[in-house]
Design a protein around this motif. Structure first.
Motif, PDB file in Angstrom:
ATOM      1  N   ALA A 355       6.554  -5.464 -10.266  1.00 51.83           N
ATOM      2  CA  ALA A 355       5.676  -6.218  -9.355  1.00 51.83           C
ATOM      3  C   ALA A 355       5.920  -5.714  -7.942  1.00 51.83           C
ATOM      4  O   ALA A 355       6.295  -6.454  -7.043  1.00 51.83           O
ATOM      5  CB  ALA A 355       5.949  -7.713  -9.467  1.00 51.83           C
ATOM      6  N   GLU A 356       5.721  -4.407  -7.771  1.00 47.79           N
ATOM      7  CA  GLU A 356       6.094  -3.727  -6.533  1.00 47.79           C
ATOM      8  C   GLU A 356       4.961  -3.647  -5.515  1.00 47.79           C
ATOM      9  O   GLU A 356       5.192  -3.565  -4.313  1.00 47.79           O
ATOM     10  CB  GLU A 356       6.596  -2.311  -6.845  1.00 47.79           C
ATOM     11  CG  GLU A 356       5.529  -1.239  -7.020  1.00 47.79           C
ATOM     12  CD  GLU A 356       4.522  -1.514  -8.141  1.00 47.79           C
ATOM     13  OE1 GLU A 356       3.362  -1.119  -7.993  1.00 47.79           O
ATOM     14  OE2 GLU A 356       4.893  -2.124  -9.164  1.00 47.79           O
ATOM     15  N   GLY A 357       3.706  -3.677  -5.988  1.00 54.16           N
ATOM     16  CA  GLY A 357       2.585  -3.515  -5.081  1.00 54.16           C
ATOM     17  C   GLY A 357       2.512  -4.622  -4.052  1.00 54.16           C
ATOM     18  O   GLY A 357       2.244  -4.398  -2.865  1.00 54.16           O
ATOM     19  N   ARG A 358       2.761  -5.843  -4.490  1.00 49.53           N
ATOM     20  CA  ARG A 358       2.713  -6.985  -3.566  1.00 49.53           C
ATOM     21  C   ARG A 358       3.824  -6.887  -2.526  1.00 49.53           C
ATOM     22  O   ARG A 358       3.704  -7.423  -1.433  1.00 49.53           O
ATOM     23  CB  ARG A 358       2.787  -8.285  -4.365  1.00 49.53           C
ATOM     24  CG  ARG A 358       4.056  -8.481  -5.149  1.00 49.53           C
ATOM     25  CD  ARG A 358       3.911  -9.489  -6.285  1.00 49.53           C
ATOM     26  NE  ARG A 358       3.083  -8.976  -7.359  1.00 49.53           N
ATOM     27  CZ  ARG A 358       2.742  -9.669  -8.451  1.00 49.53           C
ATOM     28  NH1 ARG A 358       3.167 -10.906  -8.593  1.00 49.53           N
ATOM     29  NH2 ARG A 358       1.986  -9.139  -9.378  1.00 49.53           N
ATOM     30  N   MET A 359       4.915  -6.184  -2.874  1.00 47.28           N
ATOM     31  CA  MET A 359       6.013  -6.034  -1.911  1.00 47.28           C
ATOM     32  C   MET A 359       5.657  -5.060  -0.800  1.00 47.28           C
ATOM     33  O   MET A 359       5.879  -5.334   0.385  1.00 47.28           O
ATOM     34  CB  MET A 359       7.284  -5.608  -2.632  1.00 47.28           C
ATOM     35  CG  MET A 359       7.845  -6.688  -3.545  1.00 47.28           C
ATOM     36  SD  MET A 359       9.325  -6.166  -4.393  1.00 47.28           S
ATOM     37  CE  MET A 359      10.451  -5.895  -3.016  1.00 47.28           C
ATOM     38  N   VAL A 360       5.071  -3.900  -1.155  1.00 57.74           N
ATOM     39  CA  VAL A 360       4.694  -2.957  -0.094  1.00 57.74           C
ATOM     40  C   VAL A 360       3.581  -3.545   0.774  1.00 57.74           C
ATOM     41  O   VAL A 360       3.494  -3.262   1.972  1.00 57.74           O
ATOM     42  CB  VAL A 360       4.289  -1.569  -0.652  1.00 57.74           C
ATOM     43  CG1 VAL A 360       5.425  -0.944  -1.437  1.00 57.74           C
ATOM     44  CG2 VAL A 360       3.026  -1.623  -1.492  1.00 57.74           C
ATOM     45  N   LEU A 361       2.750  -4.393   0.171  1.00 53.20           N
ATOM     46  CA  LEU A 361       1.683  -5.040   0.944  1.00 53.20           C
ATOM     47  C   LEU A 361       2.221  -6.161   1.818  1.00 53.20           C
ATOM     48  O   LEU A 361       1.639  -6.458   2.867  1.00 53.20           O
ATOM     49  CB  LEU A 361       0.603  -5.573   0.002  1.00 53.20           C
ATOM     50  CG  LEU A 361      -0.294  -4.504  -0.629  1.00 53.20           C
ATOM     51  CD1 LEU A 361      -1.182  -5.115  -1.701  1.00 53.20           C
ATOM     52  CD2 LEU A 361      -1.139  -3.792   0.422  1.00 53.20           C
ATOM     53  N   ALA A 362       3.320  -6.785   1.398  1.00 51.36           N
ATOM     54  CA  ALA A 362       3.913  -7.853   2.214  1.00 51.36           C
ATOM     55  C   ALA A 362       4.257  -7.344   3.603  1.00 51.36           C
ATOM     56  O   ALA A 362       3.886  -7.957   4.620  1.00 51.36           O
ATOM     57  CB  ALA A 362       5.158  -8.407   1.518  1.00 51.36           C
ATOM     58  N   ASP A 363       4.966  -6.217   3.666  1.00 51.35           N
ATOM     59  CA  ASP A 363       5.300  -5.643   4.971  1.00 51.35           C
ATOM     60  C   ASP A 363       4.054  -5.143   5.692  1.00 51.35           C
ATOM     61  O   ASP A 363       3.941  -5.238   6.917  1.00 51.35           O
ATOM     62  CB  ASP A 363       6.296  -4.490   4.798  1.00 51.35           C
ATOM     63  CG  ASP A 363       7.733  -4.974   4.620  1.00 51.35           C
ATOM     64  OD1 ASP A 363       8.004  -6.162   4.871  1.00 51.35           O
ATOM     65  OD2 ASP A 363       8.584  -4.150   4.233  1.00 51.35           O
ATOM     66  N   ALA A 364       3.104  -4.606   4.920  1.00 52.34           N
ATOM     67  CA  ALA A 364       1.926  -3.992   5.548  1.00 52.34           C
ATOM     68  C   ALA A 364       0.996  -5.025   6.178  1.00 52.34           C
ATOM     69  O   ALA A 364       0.502  -4.839   7.295  1.00 52.34           O
ATOM     70  CB  ALA A 364       1.169  -3.161   4.517  1.00 52.34           C
TER      71      ALA A 364
END
Length: 504
Positions: A355-364
């Motif tokens: 569930a990594e996509g939501r993590m890179v988007l969190a910072d973005a």
């Protein structure tokens, strides 16, 4: 039918159409003597509107032989002997006049173009009585280009390219301008398709950064690339955690186009850019893992959208943020149970490294808010749950602003892209609360298309209007249909451009 223009519009090489040069012309025709192909886009009431040169008699005879000739998406092919020359005929049905839409024509054009023999030079007459305005002419042009797309750059055998000319016999004001803008949009969607179709041993976060820098240089727009060193300084622990198992360092890419001038608000388009998603330590099954090269589609889409908007010189301010990393298992990869600190300061408890996509988007998305975005739209191949819920044609929307979500749905309808808003239920949001960290990066499979979006929404500041688009089921097609070709679709570019046109 006579056209009101006698103008030839010529464009540079469009490799996707397997032609050295593509010409599109709005002109009068007296007969078919200069053409070797004629495409008819016909509704059920259209044959009687045709003139002698358009072979009305031939088509009436054909209609008597085949009642479904003008049925929606029905295609009939054959040949006419015109003054000793064989002219290929492609008849595309558009169905009932009452139910006709620009997207029906876009799909029909996408299907029709694949019946043209691209091994020879072609001069194609296009007869379309229902094309009477900017929207329908643009949709037809987009369909002809997108439907002819081919990704062949990884093939060892190169095919010959030939000349392709279209002659449109239509009555539309500013027709040449509409053709030029529709061609530009379709070419940039094909640019996105190329980027997504390339394998992960070619495309990594640095390659995405290079693509963004080229856009910025060509169009003279602002560009910022944050590498590992800069990400560490800014405390962007979420994107760093996802990328730490890979030899390719993550990149956070920001492009800014200021078409509305200083002082006007920015809308941020934020894209997930996982250039390959193995799942990390929570490893995906081997079957079909190769498809995970498309997990950077969201990032490619926001780059393609801002490229198009800047080239069209639209009077809007747009910020494109592409959050790029590669999710790989290794001795340095994040583990289930780890807790990482995001740029916002909120801590994230890792339940599932896939569930990594939501993590890179969190910072973005947080970074977009910090840079002054007045609205934020993120787009991502986020969940398989979206596919289960909506299939492979419709993308889902989760957001905090119903008006923004409605605007996206309306823009998508105009662009030929389908969206459905899912409910932002507080009961599901409650499930994101962590025991060890503030938030869980995964709340389980039930409702994951919603909880995945709501997780991203936790990093939107000051109640800024926000919408999350999950293109997990629509980024890649398993078969060719209409203007969508097997492989990458580029879905999202046309919607984001349509939003910018409406300044929404």
């Amino acid at each position: 039918m006579e056209g009101i223009f006698d103008v030839i519009v010529e464009y540079p090489i469009i490799r996707k159409m397997e032609a050295d040069t593509v010409k599109m012309e709005i002109a009068q025709l007296k007969d078919l003597s200069d053409c070797n192909v004629v495409i008819y886009f016909l509704g059920k009431d259209d044959i009687t509107k045709l003139g002698v040169w358009e072979q009305r008699g031939f088509l009436e005879k054909l209609y008597r032989q085949k009642e479904k000739l003008c049925a929606e998406q029905e295609i009939t092919t054959g040949f006419i002997d015109f003054q000793g020359n064989l002219v290929k005929v492609i008849v595309c049905g558009l169905g009932e006049t009452a139910s006709f839409s620009a997207n029906i024509l876009r799909k029909a054009a996408g299907n029709a173009v694949r019946y043209i023999d691209n091994t020879i030079n072609n001069r194609v007459a296009v007869v379309a009585p229902m094309v009477s305005n900017n929207e329908t002419l643009g949709a037809m042009v987009e369909g002809l280009i997108l439907g002819a797309y081919k990704f062949t750059e990884c093939k060892s055998e190169k095919t010959a390219k030939n000349r392709l000319e279209y002659i449109f016999t239509v009555k539309v004001n500013d027709g040449e301008k509409i053709i030029a803008e529709a061609t530009l949009l379709a070419e940039n969607i094909c640019w996105v398709r190329d980027l997504v179709n390339r394998p992960a041993n070619i495309v990594n976060p640095s390659v995405m950064a290079d693509a963004a820098q080229k856009i910025a240089k060509d169009l003279n727009i602002e560009c910022e690339i944050l590498g590992k060193k800069e990400l560490v300084k800014k405390g962007m622990g979420a994107i760093l955690a996802v990328g730490q198992g890979s030899i390719h360092e993550p990149k956070l890419i920001t492009l800014k186009y200021s078409g509305a001038g200083a002082g006007s608000p920015y809308t941020a388009y934020v894209g997930k850019g996982i250039t390959f998603d193995s799942g990390g330590i929570s490893l995906k099954p081997a079957a079909d893992m190769g498809e995970m090269k498309d997990d950077m589609t969201g990032a490619a889409v926001v780059l393609g959208a801002i490229k198009t908007i800047a080239e069209l010189k639209l009077p809007v301010n747009i910020m494109a943020v592409a959050s790029c990393a590669e999710n790989m298992p290794s001795g340095s990869a994040i583990r289930p149970g780890d807790v990482v600190v995001s740029a916002s300061g909120k801590t994230i408890e890792i339940v599932n490294t896939d569930a990594e996509g939501r993590m890179v988007l969190a910072d973005a998305v947080w970074y977009a808010c910090q840079q002054g975005a007045a609205k934020v739209i993120d787009i991502a191949t986020l969940t398989g749950a979206c596919i289960i819920a909506l299939g492979n044609v419709t993308a889902s929307i989760v957001g905090n602003d119903d008006m923004l979500c409605s605007d996206i749905i309306a823009a998508g309808k105009k662009a030929g892209e389908s969206y459905w808003q899912l409910p932002s239920l507080p009961e599901l949001k409650e499930r994101l609360k962590g025991d060890t960290g503030d938030l869980l990066n995964c709340a389980g499979r039930p409702g994951d298309a919603i909880t995945g979006g709501l997780f991203i929404g936790e990093f939107i500041t000051n109640n800024i209007p926000w919408a999350h688009l999950d293109i997990g089921g629509t980024a890649t097609m398993q078969k060719t249909d209409g203007f969508w070709i097997k492989g990458a679709t580029g879905m999202g570019v046309a919607t984001l451009v349509a939003l910018a046109r409406e300044n929404k």
